[in-house]
Every structure is written in structure tokens, then in C-alpha cells.
Design an enzyme around this catalytic site. Structure first.
Site, PDB file in Angstrom:
ATOM      1  N   ASP A  16     -11.030   2.886   3.678  1.00 42.76           N
ATOM      2  CA  ASP A  16     -11.333   1.489   3.910  1.00 42.76           C
ATOM      3  C   ASP A  16     -12.851   1.399   3.452  1.00 42.76           C
ATOM      4  O   ASP A  16     -13.155   0.189   3.204  1.00 42.76           O
ATOM      5  CB  ASP A  16     -10.858   0.787   5.090  1.00 42.76           C
ATOM      6  CG  ASP A  16      -9.584   0.012   4.622  1.00 42.76           C
ATOM      7  OD1 ASP A  16      -9.282  -0.471   3.590  1.00 42.76           O
ATOM      8  OD2 ASP A  16      -8.769  -0.279   5.621  1.00 42.76           O
ATOM      9  N   LYS A  49       0.950  -1.105   0.036  1.00 44.09           N
ATOM     10  CA  LYS A  49       0.003   0.075  -0.057  1.00 44.09           C
ATOM     11  C   LYS A  49       0.724   1.349   0.110  1.00 44.09           C
ATOM     12  O   LYS A  49       0.596   2.259  -0.704  1.00 44.09           O
ATOM     13  CB  LYS A  49      -1.064   0.053   1.196  1.00 44.09           C
ATOM     14  CG  LYS A  49      -2.116  -1.165   1.151  1.00 44.09           C
ATOM     15  CD  LYS A  49      -3.001  -1.235   2.251  1.00 44.09           C
ATOM     16  CE  LYS A  49      -3.908  -2.277   2.200  1.00 44.09           C
ATOM     17  NZ  LYS A  49      -4.895  -2.743   3.265  1.00 44.09           N
ATOM     18  N   GLN A  80      -4.634  -1.154   9.489  1.00 41.70           N
ATOM     19  CA  GLN A  80      -4.817  -2.952   8.948  1.00 41.70           C
ATOM     20  C   GLN A  80      -5.167  -3.825   9.917  1.00 41.70           C
ATOM     21  O   GLN A  80      -4.751  -3.828  10.984  1.00 41.70           O
ATOM     22  CB  GLN A  80      -3.088  -3.033   8.434  1.00 41.70           C
ATOM     23  CG  GLN A  80      -2.985  -4.297   7.685  1.00 41.70           C
ATOM     24  CD  GLN A  80      -3.706  -4.355   6.384  1.00 41.70           C
ATOM     25  OE1 GLN A  80      -3.779  -3.327   5.594  1.00 41.70           O
ATOM     26  NE2 GLN A  80      -4.044  -5.363   5.972  1.00 41.70           N
TER      27      GLN A  80
HETATM   28  N1  GUN Z   1      -7.226  -6.751   6.255  1.00 40.94           N
HETATM   29  C1  GUN Z   1      -7.508  -7.179   4.914  1.00 40.94           C
HETATM   30  N2  GUN Z   1      -7.962  -6.827   4.246  1.00 40.94           N
HETATM   31  C2  GUN Z   1      -7.919  -5.386   4.672  1.00 40.94           C
HETATM   32  C3  GUN Z   1      -8.465  -4.062   3.935  1.00 40.94           C
HETATM   33  O1  GUN Z   1      -8.645  -3.942   2.725  1.00 40.94           O
HETATM   34  N3  GUN Z   1      -7.875  -3.259   4.575  1.00 40.94           N
HETATM   35  C4  GUN Z   1      -7.461  -3.167   5.946  1.00 40.94           C
HETATM   36  N4  GUN Z   1      -7.497  -2.022   6.744  1.00 40.94           N
HETATM   37  N5  GUN Z   1      -7.392  -4.353   6.633  1.00 40.94           N
HETATM   38  C5  GUN Z   1      -7.473  -5.445   5.812  1.00 40.94           C
END
Ligand code: GUN
Length: 283
Positions: free
Chosen positions: A120, A53, A97
Site C-alpha cells: 500500500d 482486491k 484494509q
Molecule cells: N482504505 C481506503 N483506501 C485504502 C487503500 O488503498 N488501502 C488500504 N489498505 N485501505 C484503504
């Protein structure tokens, strides 16, 4: 003959557009677009996701602020950081995350992220707005799936869509997006009776199960559109999706590969949401 939906190519095209939007934002407002990324602990998969990311932000010119907190961070410390980021004008998006270590309350943490910075799309308010078909920040993976369908000119209106998996992150928002686009949606899960019958009846199957090669050829009708959200390892440790791709593909009109399908779209939609959040905050 099936058509492969090339997520990597669609993502690359979108990232070019995003890069231009980031440049325009800087020219217009004299400042960068900023994304804060918070990782707690040392979950190896989460470390890979977060690294990717941050790298993607750099590629399109979004400024990332990364926070790596130890697994034993307290709720109060984490809450404090999120509150600071919430008030910081240089931060347009906040991403925590998931999953968080067990002693931390993820719902509480998400509730501290302002709706306008929830890139998100996980907060209760953004999920609620999605259900009401109002403007909102939409969860990245399902939104990426919709973009792929759009780019392939697949009109979902009136089609029978079966979403397999009911997670808050993928299954539920995916079902809502398809419903908002006028598909007829069925959500299947681990307690569903006769999953095969549901799948055979589907024009569109979205597999978000988390089990390698779970969707087999006998479950897929001729001409189906199959979208594979899974990222798993097979018995040889090779990356594979939730769909038994080699055997399923010949039955499909469209299918996404793993890797190179939905995966590249997820981070692209995070960049897209971050730009959207910044533009809305500036308006
Ligand atoms: N854990 C698994 N997929 C994601 C996501 O798209 N965003 C976040 N913040 N955590 C995750």
C-alpha cells in the site's frame, strides 16, 4: 472539446502486462506471487474493496491469502498475525484494509509490515523514501493517477497542479509524486482560503475531497486537466465523484469519469506493487 481519460481501458491494458509478469515470475522462481489481505470488522465499504482486491488477484494469477478478523480482535492478536505474515516467504505483500476499529492502533500495525512487503506504500519509511524521490512502493491511488497521466502523454513538468485534500493515503503522496515529476504543486484543504482562486489558476486539478460534485464549473479554468479521485453517492444514491462532471467537462482538455476513471487504476496499482515486491524479494 475534452478528452475522457478511460481508466478502465488503461487498467485492463496494465492488468494484461501484470498477468504476463506473474507467469514469468512463476516460470523463473517455481512459485506463486502471494498477497495477504487482512480485514478487521464489517465495514461495508471495506468489505467491497477487499472482495474486489481478492478478485483482481485471481484474474492475474496472484495467490491471495485472506484473513477476516472480528471487530473485537485485540491489538496483540492482530500484531501476532502481521508478524507471522512478515516472516512468511510465500507472502510478498501485506495489505491491512483501513480504517481499523478505534481500539486498534493503525500506525503500530503498519510499522510491523516490512517495508519490502508494504504494497500500500503507507509505512513511514516508504512515505519518507517517496519524499526523497527514492525507489519505493508508492500508494496505489496516487500512483494510478500518475500512470493515467503518463499513458495520455501528459507532461506535468512545470505545470501548476492543485491537489485538493491532504490525506496520508491520497493527497500527500499525490502532491509528492507531482513534485517529483517537476510540477509546481499546491495542496489545498478544508482550511484553505479562496479555494476557487487556486483552482482557476491550475493546469491540473486532482480532487480528493470525498464530497459529491464539490468541484463546480466556475472553479475550473479553460483547458484544465481534471482528475477525480472521489467515490461518493449523489442525492439520488448514484455513484459520483468529487467533480460536477456534466458541467465541468466542457471546460477541460482532459477529465476522468466516475466510475471508470481513477477507481479501476487503484487496484491495478496494488497488483503492480505486489509484483514489484515479489521481484525485488527474489533478486
Ligand atoms: N482504505 C481506503 N483506501 C485504502 C487503500 O488503498 N488501502 C488500504 N489498505 N485501505 C484503504
Amino acid at each position: 472539446m475534452y478528452k475522457l481519460i478511460d481508466g478502465k481501458a488503461i487498467a485492463a491494458e496494465m492488468r494484461d502486462e501484470i498477468k504476463n509478469a506473474v507467469t514469468q515470475f512463476r516460470a523463473r522462481h517455481g512459485k506463486d506471487i502471494g498477497l495477504a489481505v487482512v480485514l478487521v470488522g464489517e465495514n461495508p465499504a471495506s468489505q467491497v474493496y477487499v472482495r474486489n482486491k481478492i478478485k483482481a488477484c485471481k484474474e492475474v494469477g496472484i495467490k491471495s491469502f485472506s484473513y477476516y478478523l472480528p471487530a473485537n480482535v485485540t491489538q496483540a492478536q492482530l500484531d501476532g498475525l502481521i508478524s507471522e505474515l512478515a516472516a512468511d516467504n510465500a507472502v510478498h505483500g501485506i495489505l491491512v484494509q483501513l480504517p481499523l476499529p478505534d481500539h486498534l492502533d493503525a500506525d503500530r500495525v503498519l510499522s510491523l509490515i516490512p517495508v519490502s512487503k508494504d504494497v500500500d506504500g503507507f509505512s513511514a519509511e516508504n512515505i519518507g523514501k517517496l519524499c526523497l524521490n527514492e525507489h519505493c512502493l508508492v500508494a496505489c491511488t496516487p500512483n494510478g493517477v500518475m500512470k493515467m497521466l503518463e499513458k495520455e502523454n501528459i507532461d506535468v513538468r512545470g505545470k501548476k497542479a492543485v491537489v485538493i485534500g491532504r490525506s496520508d493515503i491520497v493527497g500527500k503522496p499525490m502532491a509528492m509524486l507531482l513534485l517529483n515529476a517537476d510540477a509546481t504543486v499546491t495542496v489545498c484543504h478544508s482550511k484553505t482560503r479562496d479555494l476557487k482562486a487556486h483552482c482557476l489558476d491550475a493546469d491540473i486539478i486532482v480532487a480528493a475531497v470525498g464530497r459529491p460534485k464539490f468541484i463546480t464549473a466556475d472553479m475550473v479554468g479553460e483547458g484544465a486537466i481534471v482528475i477525480d479521485v472521489g467515490i461518493n453517492r449523489d442525492e439520488n444514491g448514484k455513484l459520483c465523484g468529487d467533480v460536477d462532471f456534466e458541467n465541468v467537462k466542457e471546460k477541460c482538455s482532459y477529465i476522468t469519469p466516475v466510475p471508470g476513471g481513477v477507481g479501476p487504476m487503484t487496484i491495478t496499482m496494488l497488483l503492480f506493487n505486489t509484483v514489484t515486491a515479489a521481484e525485488r524479494s527474489a533478486d
